[in-house]
Design a protein around this motif. Structure first.
Motif, short mmCIF file in Angstrom:
data_model
loop_
_atom_site.label_atom_id
_atom_site.label_comp_id
_atom_site.label_asym_id
_atom_site.label_seq_id
_atom_site.Cartn_x
_atom_site.Cartn_y
_atom_site.Cartn_z
N PHE A 126 -38.53 -17.37 122.02
CA PHE A 126 -37.54 -16.62 121.25
C PHE A 126 -36.35 -17.49 120.88
O PHE A 126 -35.86 -17.45 119.74
N ALA A 127 -35.86 -18.29 121.83
CA ALA A 127 -34.69 -19.13 121.56
C ALA A 127 -34.98 -20.13 120.45
O ALA A 127 -34.14 -20.39 119.58
N SER A 128 -36.18 -20.71 120.48
CA SER A 128 -36.55 -21.69 119.46
C SER A 128 -36.63 -21.05 118.07
O SER A 128 -36.06 -21.56 117.10
N LEU A 129 -37.32 -19.92 117.97
CA LEU A 129 -37.49 -19.26 116.67
C LEU A 129 -36.17 -18.66 116.19
O LEU A 129 -35.83 -18.76 115.01
N PHE A 130 -35.44 -18.04 117.10
CA PHE A 130 -34.16 -17.42 116.72
C PHE A 130 -33.17 -18.45 116.20
O PHE A 130 -32.48 -18.21 115.20
N SER A 131 -33.08 -19.60 116.86
CA SER A 131 -32.15 -20.63 116.41
C SER A 131 -32.50 -21.13 115.01
O SER A 131 -31.61 -21.39 114.19
N THR A 132 -33.80 -21.24 114.72
CA THR A 132 -34.23 -21.68 113.39
C THR A 132 -33.86 -20.65 112.32
O THR A 132 -33.27 -20.99 111.28
N LEU A 133 -34.20 -19.38 112.57
CA LEU A 133 -33.85 -18.32 111.63
C LEU A 133 -32.34 -18.17 111.49
O LEU A 133 -31.83 -17.94 110.39
N PHE A 134 -31.64 -18.31 112.60
CA PHE A 134 -30.18 -18.19 112.60
C PHE A 134 -29.56 -19.27 111.72
O PHE A 134 -28.63 -19.00 110.95
N LEU A 135 -30.07 -20.48 111.82
CA LEU A 135 -29.54 -21.58 111.01
C LEU A 135 -29.79 -21.34 109.52
O LEU A 135 -28.90 -21.53 108.69
N ILE A 136 -31.01 -20.92 109.19
CA ILE A 136 -31.35 -20.66 107.78
C ILE A 136 -30.47 -19.54 107.21
O ILE A 136 -29.93 -19.66 106.11
N MET A 137 -30.34 -18.44 107.96
CA MET A 137 -29.53 -17.33 107.49
C MET A 137 -28.06 -17.72 107.40
O MET A 137 -27.36 -17.30 106.47
N SER A 138 -27.60 -18.53 108.33
CA SER A 138 -26.20 -18.97 108.30
C SER A 138 -25.92 -19.79 107.05
O SER A 138 -24.86 -19.66 106.42
N LEU A 139 -26.87 -20.65 106.68
CA LEU A 139 -26.70 -21.45 105.46
C LEU A 139 -26.61 -20.56 104.23
O LEU A 139 -25.82 -20.80 103.32
N ALA A 140 -27.44 -19.51 104.20
CA ALA A 140 -27.40 -18.57 103.08
C ALA A 140 -26.04 -17.88 102.99
O ALA A 140 -25.48 -17.71 101.89
N PHE A 141 -25.48 -17.48 104.12
CA PHE A 141 -24.18 -16.82 104.12
C PHE A 141 -23.06 -17.81 103.82
O PHE A 141 -22.05 -17.43 103.22
N PHE A 142 -23.23 -19.07 104.22
CA PHE A 142 -22.22 -20.08 103.89
C PHE A 142 -22.15 -20.30 102.39
O PHE A 142 -21.07 -20.59 101.84
N ILE A 143 -23.28 -20.18 101.70
CA ILE A 143 -23.28 -20.29 100.23
C ILE A 143 -22.46 -19.16 99.63
O ILE A 143 -21.70 -19.36 98.67
N GLN A 144 -22.59 -17.96 100.18
CA GLN A 144 -21.78 -16.84 99.72
C GLN A 144 -20.30 -17.09 99.96
O GLN A 144 -19.46 -16.80 99.11
N ILE A 145 -19.98 -17.64 101.12
CA ILE A 145 -18.58 -17.94 101.43
C ILE A 145 -18.05 -19.00 100.48
O ILE A 145 -16.88 -18.95 100.06
N ALA A 146 -18.89 -19.99 100.13
CA ALA A 146 -18.44 -21.06 99.25
C ALA A 146 -18.01 -20.54 97.89
O ALA A 146 -17.12 -21.12 97.25
N ARG A 147 -18.60 -19.44 97.45
CA ARG A 147 -18.20 -18.86 96.16
C ARG A 147 -16.76 -18.37 96.20
O ARG A 147 -16.06 -18.38 95.18
N ILE A 148 -16.31 -17.93 97.37
CA ILE A 148 -14.94 -17.44 97.49
C ILE A 148 -13.93 -18.55 97.24
O ILE A 148 -12.85 -18.32 96.70
N THR A 149 -14.29 -19.79 97.61
CA THR A 149 -13.37 -20.91 97.45
C THR A 149 -13.13 -21.26 95.99
O THR A 149 -12.27 -22.09 95.71
N SER A 150 -13.88 -20.66 95.08
CA SER A 150 -13.67 -20.93 93.67
C SER A 150 -12.41 -20.25 93.13
O SER A 150 -11.89 -20.64 92.09
N TYR A 151 -11.92 -19.22 93.84
CA TYR A 151 -10.70 -18.54 93.36
C TYR A 151 -9.62 -18.40 94.43
O TYR A 151 -8.53 -17.91 94.12
N ARG B 119 -23.94 -9.54 110.64
CA ARG B 119 -25.06 -9.37 109.71
C ARG B 119 -26.12 -10.43 109.95
O ARG B 119 -27.33 -10.16 109.85
N VAL B 120 -25.70 -11.66 110.26
CA VAL B 120 -26.66 -12.72 110.55
C VAL B 120 -27.50 -12.34 111.77
O VAL B 120 -28.73 -12.48 111.77
N LEU B 121 -26.84 -11.85 112.81
CA LEU B 121 -27.56 -11.43 114.02
C LEU B 121 -28.52 -10.28 113.72
O LEU B 121 -29.66 -10.27 114.21
#
Length: 341
Positions: free
Chosen positions: A16-41, A59-61
């Motif tokens: 579980f720890a191995s799979l969860f960390s992988t999914l957590f990283l992928i999902m975190s990157l997706a949310f970081f892209i959303q956050i990056a849009r905020i820095t445009s304004y 939400r990531v969890l």
């Protein structure tokens, strides 16, 4: 916790720890892209970027933990079956129901945590995130860039030739503003300009320029030595509501109703599918190879597809989808496992 339960749980946690960390990283990157849009304004520091990420963490969890739990459980049981460990457990007198009861308890604890996350933590984080962005807008300094088209100041399109920085801030050289109204257009050309944040009132202070008013193909020109264009930022920062107040309008707010249904069903996913995981994972590997990969993918696809189709039905969708998968998993478990072991 007995030795068998401890052994099963230890193996499960490692997978579980191995799979969860992988999914957590992928999902975190997706949310970081959303956050990056905020820095445009708005301008934010690294600490504030991390703060925005924390607001999205519930939400990531919610979206990673149920999937990781289900897939990890099926895979660890399949690996134990492949290594004949499950056969040894049954030989020692432990029935599949012993394993099922233990992991149903674990999945219930996980689902309770996810329900708290969905109902309480996500609304609270969403309120804090919205208020933080509104606050940053009220104190923002526009981050205009030189030689770039498409930038806006209030209702004006703005173009800047160059920029000089000193201890008093940025001074923009060669400033052109255009107001693209249909019947009454206006063009302003200024030698230089500064942007001042005056108590949330963003002001563009122009020096030495010309104004061109264009109406019905008639041009009017006026010179100016000093001009100020103001725009008031949104400074109405709302009070942070409780999670009960946040969900109070789900009967009328369709988007919030879909979110509530989706979050609750995702939180209940571990309980609804635990017996499916056992059914796919427990096999007599010497005689059968099982279909753990196809089965786990099929359950995931079917469950989330039904959420997407029925999420607008609110409580009807929650009860029907959850009970459908829970009862189906019980029947499938009884047919594939209990009749053989």
């Amino acid at each position: 916790m007995g030795r068998v339960n401890s052994y099963l749980f230890t193996n499960f946690i490692s997978t579980f720890a191995s799979l969860f960390s992988t999914l957590f990283l992928i999902m975190s990157l997706a949310f970081f892209i959303q956050i990056a849009r905020i820095t445009s304004y708005i301008e934010i520091t690294f600490f504030e970027l991390f703060k925005l990420y924390l607001f999205m963490l519930p939400r990531v969890l919610l979206f990673t933990m149920p999937i990781a739990f289900f897939v990890s459980l099926a895979m660890i049981l399949f690996r134990l079956s492949k290594e004949n460990e499950s056969v040894v457990i049954f030989t020692l007198g432990y029935s599949p129901n012993f394993i099922a009861r233990f992991f149903m308890l674990v999945s219930s604890i996980v689902s309770i945590f996810l329900l708290i996350t969905a109902i309480v933590l996500i609304p609270t984080a969403a309120e804090l995130n919205g208020n933080f962005i509104d606050y940053k807008k009220t104190i923002a300094k526009l981050n205009l860039k030189t030689t770039q088209f498409g930038q806006k100041f209030s209702n004006w399109m703005i173009y800047i030739q160059s920029q000089k920085n000193d201890i008093n801030g940025a001074t923009y050289e060669g400033v052109t503003l255009y107001s693209p109204q249909i019947n009454d257009q206006r063009l302003i050309i200024a030698e230089n300009a500064k942007i001042i944040n005056n108590k949330s009132n963003l002001e563009l202070r122009l020096n030495n320029g010309k104004i061109y008013d264009i109406k019905d193909d008639v041009w009017h020109q006026a010179d100016f030595k000093y001009m100020k264009i103001s725009t008031i930022a949104n400074n109405k920062i709302s009070k942070t509501r409780s999670f009960l107040e946040y969900w109070s309008d789900i009967d009328t707010n369709k988007q919030k109703a879909r979110d509530f249904t989706t979050y609750i069903l995702i939180a209940l996913f571990p309980v609804a599918t635990t017996l499916f995981a056992l059914s796919f994972g427990i096999v007599t590997y010497r005689y059968e190879k099982g279909f753990v990969y196809f089965g786990t993918f099929g359950v995931l696809f079917a469950y989330f597809a039904m959420i997407m189709m029925l999420s607008s039905k609110l409580f009807i969708a929650i009860l029907s989808i959850f009970l459908l998968f829970l009862i189906s998993s019980m029947l499938f478990y009884k047919k594939t496992i209990l009749k053989r072991y």
